[in-house]
Design a protein around this motif. Structure first.
Motif, PDB file in Angstrom:
ATOM      1  N   LYS A 328       9.355  -0.923   9.477  1.00  0.00           N
ATOM      2  CA  LYS A 328       8.073  -1.450   9.954  1.00  0.00           C
ATOM      3  C   LYS A 328       6.963  -0.419   9.774  1.00  0.00           C
ATOM      4  CE  LYS A 328       5.935  -3.699  13.940  1.00  0.00           C
ATOM      5  NZ  LYS A 328       6.126  -4.168  15.335  1.00  0.00           N
ATOM      6  N   ILE A 329       7.279   0.836  10.077  1.00  0.00           N
ATOM      7  CA  ILE A 329       6.288   1.903   9.896  1.00  0.00           C
ATOM      8  C   ILE A 329       5.926   2.045   8.417  1.00  0.00           C
ATOM      9  CG2 ILE A 329       5.941   4.397  10.056  1.00  0.00           C
ATOM     10  CD1 ILE A 329       7.516   4.362  12.639  1.00  0.00           C
ATOM     11  N   ALA A 330       6.972   1.977   7.555  1.00  0.00           N
ATOM     12  CA  ALA A 330       6.703   2.062   6.120  1.00  0.00           C
ATOM     13  C   ALA A 330       5.850   0.893   5.658  1.00  0.00           C
ATOM     14  CB  ALA A 330       8.022   2.095   5.345  1.00  0.00           C
ATOM     15  N   GLN A 331       6.122  -0.286   6.226  1.00  0.00           N
ATOM     16  CA  GLN A 331       5.318  -1.465   5.882  1.00  0.00           C
ATOM     17  C   GLN A 331       3.871  -1.275   6.309  1.00  0.00           C
ATOM     18  OE1 GLN A 331       6.229  -4.135   4.236  1.00  0.00           O
ATOM     19  NE2 GLN A 331       4.597  -5.627   4.643  1.00  0.00           N
ATOM     20  N   LEU A 332       3.671  -0.753   7.532  1.00  0.00           N
ATOM     21  CA  LEU A 332       2.311  -0.526   8.019  1.00  0.00           C
ATOM     22  C   LEU A 332       1.593   0.532   7.191  1.00  0.00           C
ATOM     23  CD1 LEU A 332       2.916  -0.584  11.874  1.00  0.00           C
ATOM     24  CD2 LEU A 332       1.748  -2.311  10.502  1.00  0.00           C
ATOM     25  N   ARG A 334       1.868   1.056   3.980  1.00  0.00           N
ATOM     26  CA  ARG A 334       1.583   0.674   2.601  1.00  0.00           C
ATOM     27  C   ARG A 334       0.930  -0.704   2.475  1.00  0.00           C
ATOM     28  NH1 ARG A 334       4.145   3.298  -1.451  1.00  0.00           N
ATOM     29  NH2 ARG A 334       4.499   1.395  -2.640  1.00  0.00           N
ATOM     30  N   PHE A 335       0.955  -1.490   3.555  1.00  0.00           N
ATOM     31  CA  PHE A 335       0.403  -2.836   3.460  1.00  0.00           C
ATOM     32  C   PHE A 335      -0.582  -3.086   4.591  1.00  0.00           C
ATOM     33  CE2 PHE A 335       4.227  -3.081   0.968  1.00  0.00           C
ATOM     34  CZ  PHE A 335       3.916  -3.956  -0.059  1.00  0.00           C
ATOM     35  N   ASP A 336      -1.553  -3.888   4.286  1.00  0.00           N
ATOM     36  CA  ASP A 336      -2.572  -4.248   5.268  1.00  0.00           C
ATOM     37  C   ASP A 336      -1.969  -5.215   6.281  1.00  0.00           C
ATOM     38  OD1 ASP A 336      -5.218  -4.651   6.367  1.00  0.00           O
ATOM     39  OD2 ASP A 336      -5.108  -6.627   5.418  1.00  0.00           O
ATOM     40  N   PRO A 337      -2.011  -4.890   7.579  1.00  0.00           N
ATOM     41  CA  PRO A 337      -1.362  -5.755   8.575  1.00  0.00           C
ATOM     42  C   PRO A 337      -2.029  -7.108   8.739  1.00  0.00           C
ATOM     43  CG  PRO A 337      -2.607  -3.998   9.652  1.00  0.00           C
ATOM     44  CD  PRO A 337      -2.618  -3.699   8.191  1.00  0.00           C
ATOM     45  N   LEU A 338      -3.312  -7.218   8.398  1.00  0.00           N
ATOM     46  CA  LEU A 338      -4.017  -8.484   8.586  1.00  0.00           C
ATOM     47  C   LEU A 338      -3.706  -9.476   7.480  1.00  0.00           C
ATOM     48  CD1 LEU A 338      -6.095 -10.248  10.053  1.00  0.00           C
ATOM     49  CD2 LEU A 338      -7.885  -9.103   8.694  1.00  0.00           C
ATOM     50  N   THR A 339      -3.843  -9.048   6.233  1.00  0.00           N
ATOM     51  CA  THR A 339      -3.694  -9.958   5.099  1.00  0.00           C
ATOM     52  C   THR A 339      -2.320  -9.901   4.446  1.00  0.00           C
ATOM     53  OG1 THR A 339      -4.530  -8.307   3.541  1.00  0.00           O
ATOM     54  CG2 THR A 339      -6.151  -9.719   4.628  1.00  0.00           C
ATOM     55  N   HIS A 346      -1.720   2.116  -1.204  1.00  0.00           N
ATOM     56  CA  HIS A 346      -0.771   1.481  -2.119  1.00  0.00           C
ATOM     57  C   HIS A 346      -1.449   1.120  -3.437  1.00  0.00           C
ATOM     58  CE1 HIS A 346       2.831  -1.524  -2.450  1.00  0.00           C
ATOM     59  NE2 HIS A 346       2.810  -0.620  -3.405  1.00  0.00           N
ATOM     60  N   LEU A 347      -2.658   0.603  -3.358  1.00  0.00           N
ATOM     61  CA  LEU A 347      -3.408   0.299  -4.583  1.00  0.00           C
ATOM     62  C   LEU A 347      -3.628   1.555  -5.421  1.00  0.00           C
ATOM     63  CD1 LEU A 347      -6.083  -2.188  -3.198  1.00  0.00           C
ATOM     64  CD2 LEU A 347      -4.526  -2.666  -5.099  1.00  0.00           C
ATOM     65  N   SER A 612       0.610   5.955   9.797  1.00  0.00           N
ATOM     66  CA  SER A 612       1.004   6.707   8.609  1.00  0.00           C
ATOM     67  C   SER A 612       0.765   8.196   8.799  1.00  0.00           C
ATOM     68  CB  SER A 612       0.228   6.193   7.391  1.00  0.00           C
ATOM     69  OG  SER A 612       0.509   6.972   6.254  1.00  0.00           O
ATOM     70  N   ALA A 613      -0.386   8.572   9.392  1.00  0.00           N
ATOM     71  CA  ALA A 613      -0.675   9.987   9.621  1.00  0.00           C
ATOM     72  C   ALA A 613       0.345  10.616  10.555  1.00  0.00           C
ATOM     73  CB  ALA A 613      -2.085  10.136  10.194  1.00  0.00           C
ATOM     74  N   LEU A 614       0.716   9.908  11.597  1.00  0.00           N
ATOM     75  CA  LEU A 614       1.726  10.429  12.528  1.00  0.00           C
ATOM     76  C   LEU A 614       3.075  10.560  11.838  1.00  0.00           C
ATOM     77  CD1 LEU A 614       0.828   8.419  15.762  1.00  0.00           C
ATOM     78  CD2 LEU A 614       0.422  10.858  15.353  1.00  0.00           C
ATOM     79  N   ALA A 615       3.433   9.555  11.033  1.00  0.00           N
ATOM     80  CA  ALA A 615       4.734   9.581  10.379  1.00  0.00           C
ATOM     81  C   ALA A 615       4.826  10.717   9.362  1.00  0.00           C
ATOM     82  CB  ALA A 615       5.004   8.236   9.701  1.00  0.00           C
ATOM     83  N   GLN A 616       3.762  10.932   8.594  1.00  0.00           N
ATOM     84  CA  GLN A 616       3.799  11.965   7.562  1.00  0.00           C
ATOM     85  C   GLN A 616       3.767  13.368   8.153  1.00  0.00           C
ATOM     86  OE1 GLN A 616       0.738  11.281   4.653  1.00  0.00           O
ATOM     87  NE2 GLN A 616       1.500   9.245   4.114  1.00  0.00           N
ATOM     88  N   SER A 617       3.073  13.554   9.256  1.00  0.00           N
ATOM     89  CA  SER A 617       2.969  14.892   9.865  1.00  0.00           C
ATOM     90  C   SER A 617       4.108  15.189  10.823  1.00  0.00           C
ATOM     91  CB  SER A 617       1.643  15.012  10.613  1.00  0.00           C
ATOM     92  OG  SER A 617       1.593  14.112  11.706  1.00  0.00           O
ATOM     93  N   GLY A 618       4.743  14.148  11.361  1.00  0.00           N
ATOM     94  CA  GLY A 618       5.777  14.361  12.365  1.00  0.00           C
ATOM     95  C   GLY A 618       5.223  14.623  13.747  1.00  0.00           C
ATOM     96  N   LEU A 619       3.914  14.435  13.926  1.00  0.00           N
ATOM     97  CA  LEU A 619       3.285  14.683  15.231  1.00  0.00           C
ATOM     98  C   LEU A 619       3.609  13.543  16.185  1.00  0.00           C
ATOM     99  CD1 LEU A 619       1.204  16.678  16.639  1.00  0.00           C
ATOM    100  CD2 LEU A 619      -0.531  14.964  16.078  1.00  0.00           C
TER     101      LEU A 619
END
Length: 761
Positions: A328-332, A334-339, A346-347, A612-619
């Motif tokens: 789910k985090i990976a989906q968020l 790379r993909f827009d949650p609204l559309t 990703h683009l 994404s920022a939290l996931a990439q930094s580990g914070l």
């Protein structure tokens, strides 16, 4: 070991019990030898020894043997040192009887009878040494009287060598008993300790099986499940007996065992089992009663004491929830949650790949920027909820227009983009742009509203309009501005000579776009400290821009340009990622505060960018604090409140910046759970000058924050007097030049020398 002192530990008691068991197991040998010796003496000495003496000795032997049996039989339920001493007393009685035999009966016969008696005594001593070997106290009590009796059996008339030989023989038996007893005690002590440890391990494993979320598993040499744990069987939904002896791979394969379709993770597991090598954290899908779960397995091969392979033993756990959360985090990210369309990052990845593939080809790949016309007015009049639904319909139409060879996504806000990996001729992009404008300009039915929006398209083509993805995006964006300047609803391709006025207006914007790519932007960190203790609680991240020709450009100047050009999103995201990366190196209790604009909050992909920022930094989310101003609550739309609620749900802290300077409303404070309210420096300066209004405002804000469970931060504290003043007024945290100006990351890191952070102020 001797039984002369009390046992202090359980291991000693176990050794004592083993000694007594060993002596009891061979007691029949000792008693049998006594009876055989008795018969032997009557046979040999009955003709030369007084019968009364022989009968009296025989009675003494029988009584001593019976006493020894009685002492061994009537022990307490729990063996102790007293039992060893009682055992030794029985041995002493028998030893004294045989010593009296040597002293009294041995002198009744001639040399032939003497040699026969010595032969008998030797056998008796050997038998006693064997039976009392594990109990040195009993062995001593038995053999020492026999050694003394030898001195009476052999007189000094030429029998001194025989006496010496017999005594040495008896002493050797006694020494052998002590050596054996020492080895016996060591072995059983080690065995007792291992048994105790085994009990502890078994207890821990039982507790682990009962209370843990993981389970244990093991296989035999043929990779069949053995010793099935209850939790393992419960996880599979079967009885343990049904798993015993079944192939481990077959169980994990589920229905794939019949058709041979195995997951890659199962192939890896089979390879590890086949090669008999350890593995850890191996994640693979497992089918359980028609449902797929994710398991994580770790195991090591087990061998016996001779190094022979016995199978595998390992641990497993169900990580389905973690896997789904990670997906789910990976989906968020790379993909827009609204559309549901690919997001900006990703683009960009797809465009980078397309440009790498198209290098050396002309024309190469194409990029199109799409902006909705009149969307802002709909969003402002009908609200973000209607606007979001409209964007979802736009995304569906855009998917329908683009074929399989074209990659469309949402760039941000009401901007969309299309990547064309291969452009066959110059008519492809105008034809697609015309189709997009036509499809997106058709009326929309959103709830009870019939909505009309248009679309403007700007396009660029590599390599002539840009050899790198950023340059190609910039060229398409310039073309889009040209289309908007021409009234919208049209497509414009990039031209080297664009309208001079647009070029001038975008000069600073272009430089700002390059700032991120060329590392012209940097982040400074201003400490936020505890008002009472002066300890650093966190930092506020402040973006700065130094242009190579224009020099340092004030945030007051370039931030509005970024917001107008809709660059505040990527800049804010970069600041967020940079700050999170830096904060990950700080102590766990230090937070990082990042300013967020109203436009960022309105961006549908903002939450995914934070994740994404939290996931990439580990914070950790609790260490991130996002600062918003009161302007985000202007109007009746509740979209900002929803976004803030999503951020709070992730565990992120929220801070309300510059409170009291703009559109203060207590209503949104009751609807949003802010963690901190920041008091603007203007009030701090006024209060330091004893301005009644400023003092009253600060007191009111502090009281309000306390009642709502929020902290207060006084901004712009520059003097000791201002510090003391905000302390008296009850502010929990302070920020300002008094504690530190905005500083470089390395300077901020120096405030936390290992192993403890340093209080300043």
């Amino acid at each position: 070991m001797m039984g002369l002192s009390s046992m202090a530990d359980e291991t000693g008691m176990r050794v004592l019990e083993a000694q007594l068991r060993s002596a009891d197991s061979v007691a029949i040998l000792r008693h049998g030898m006594n009876m055989c010796g008795l018969l032997f003496l009557w046979q040999v000495f009955s003709h030369c020894c007084p019968l009364m003496l022989l009968a009296g000795w025989s009675a003494a032997l029988i009584v001593a043997t019976a006493a020894a049996i009685g002492l061994s039989t009537h022990r307490g339920g729990a063996n102790g040192p007293s039992d060893l001493r009682r055992h030794g007393l029985g041995a002493l009685l028998q030893g004294l009887v045989w010593a009296s035999c040597m002293a009294l009966i041995g002198r009744s016969g001639q040399m032939t009878e003497l040699i026969a008696l010595w032969t008998l005594v030797s056998c008796v001593m050997v038998c006693g040494a064997i039976s009392y070997a594990a109990t040195p106290l009993a062995a001593s009590a038995y053999l020492l009287p026999c050694i003394v009796g030898l001195f009476f059996m052999f007189d000094d008339n030429g029998q001194l060598p025989l006496r010496a030989l017999a005594t040495s023989y008896a002493l050797s038996l006694l020494a052998g008993c002590f050596i054996y007893a020492r080895t016996f005690a060591r072995q059983h002590s080690t065995t007792a300790q291992l048994a105790e440890k085994s009990e502890v391990v078994s207890l821990l494993l039982r507790e682990y099986e009962v209370g843990g979320s993981d389970w244990l598993w093991q296989t035999d040499t043929l990779r069949r499940i053995s010793g099935v744990s209850s939790r393992f069987a419960e996880t599979l939904g079967v009885e343990p007996a049904q798993l015993e002896g079944v192939s481990m791979v077959q169980i994990l394969a589920g229905s794939g065992w019949d058709n041979g379709r195995f997951a890659a993770g199962l192939h890896n597991l089979a390879d590890h089992l086949k090669r008999r090598e350890s593995f850890s954290n191996l994640v693979l899908p497992v089918e359980i009663k028609g449902q797929w779960r994710w398991w994580e397995l770790s195991a090591s091969p087990r061998h016996d004491e001779n190094g022979v392979f016995q199978g595998f033993r390992g641990v497993g756990s169900d990580v389905t929830a973690q896997r789904e959360s990670a997906d789910k985090i990976a989906q968020l990210a790379r993909f827009d949650p609204l559309t549901g369309l690919p997001n900006r990052s990703h683009l960009r990845e797809v465009l980078d790949q397309a440009m790498d593939t198209a290098r050396g080809r002309s024309p190469g790949c194409g990029f199109m920027m799409i902006d909705l016309d009149r969307f802002k007015s709909i969003n402002d009049t009908l609200g973000h909820q209607i606007g979001d639904k409209l964007l979802s319909q736009v995304a569906r139409r855009l998917r329908q227009v683009c074929d399989a060879g074209e990659f469309c996504g949402r760039f941000g806000g009401d901007e969309f983009a299309v990547v064309l990996p291969h452009v066959a001729d110059g008519a492809v992009m105008p034809r697609l742009a015309s189709a997009i404008i036509g499809a997106l300009s058709a009326p929309y039915q959103v709830d009870q509203h019939m909505l009309h929006v248009g679309a403007s398209v700007g396009s660029a083509l590599s390599p002539m309009d840009g050899r790198e993805s950023e340059a190609l995006i910039r060229s398409a964006d310039l073309a889009l501005y040209r289309a908007k300047d021409d009234g919208g609803g049209v497509h414009r391709a990039y031209e080297p000579q664009l309208h001079a006025q647009a070029e001038e207006r975008r000069q600073l914007e272009l430089a700002l776009r390059e700032a991120l790519e060329k590392d012209q932007l940097h982040v400074l960190y201003q400490p936020v400290v505890d008002a009472d203790q002066g300890v650093v609680l966190g930092f506020e991240a402040l973006v700065r821009w130094t242009h190579p020709q224009l020099g340092a450009i004030s945030p007051v100047k370039f931030i509005p340009v970024a917001e107008e050009a809709r660059l505040i999103g990527p800049i804010g995201e970069w600041v967020l990622r940079t700050a999170c990366m830096e904060a990950a190196n700080w102590p766990d209790d230090v937070r990082i505060a990042v300013n967020v604009s109203a436009e960022q909050l309105a961006h549908p992909s903002f939450v995914s960018a934070v994740v994404s920022a939290l996931a990439q930094s580990g914070l950790e989310a609790r260490r991130l604090e996002l600062e918003v101003t009161e302007s985000v609550f202007m109007g009746e739309d509740t979209g900002a409140l929803k976004v803030l609620d999503q951020l709070l749900g992730l565990g992120i802290q929220l801070s309300l910046d510059d409170f009291g300077t703009g559109y203060s409303s207590l209503g949104y404070l009751s609807r949003t759970r802010f963690n901190t309210i920041k008091i603007d420096r203007s009030f701090v300066v006024g209060a330091s000058k004893n301005t009644a209004e400023s003092l009253a405002i600060i007191r009111a804000v502090v009281t309000l924050a306390d009642s709502l469970g929020m902290a207060t931060t006084a901004e712009g504290v520059e003097t000791e007097a201002e510090l003391q003043m905000v302390r008296r007024l009850g502010c929990k945290k302070v920020q300002g030049y008094y504690f530190g100006r905005p500083m470089l990351p390395e300077d901020a890191a120096r405030l936390f020398p290992a192993p403890q952070r340093v209080a300043i102020g």
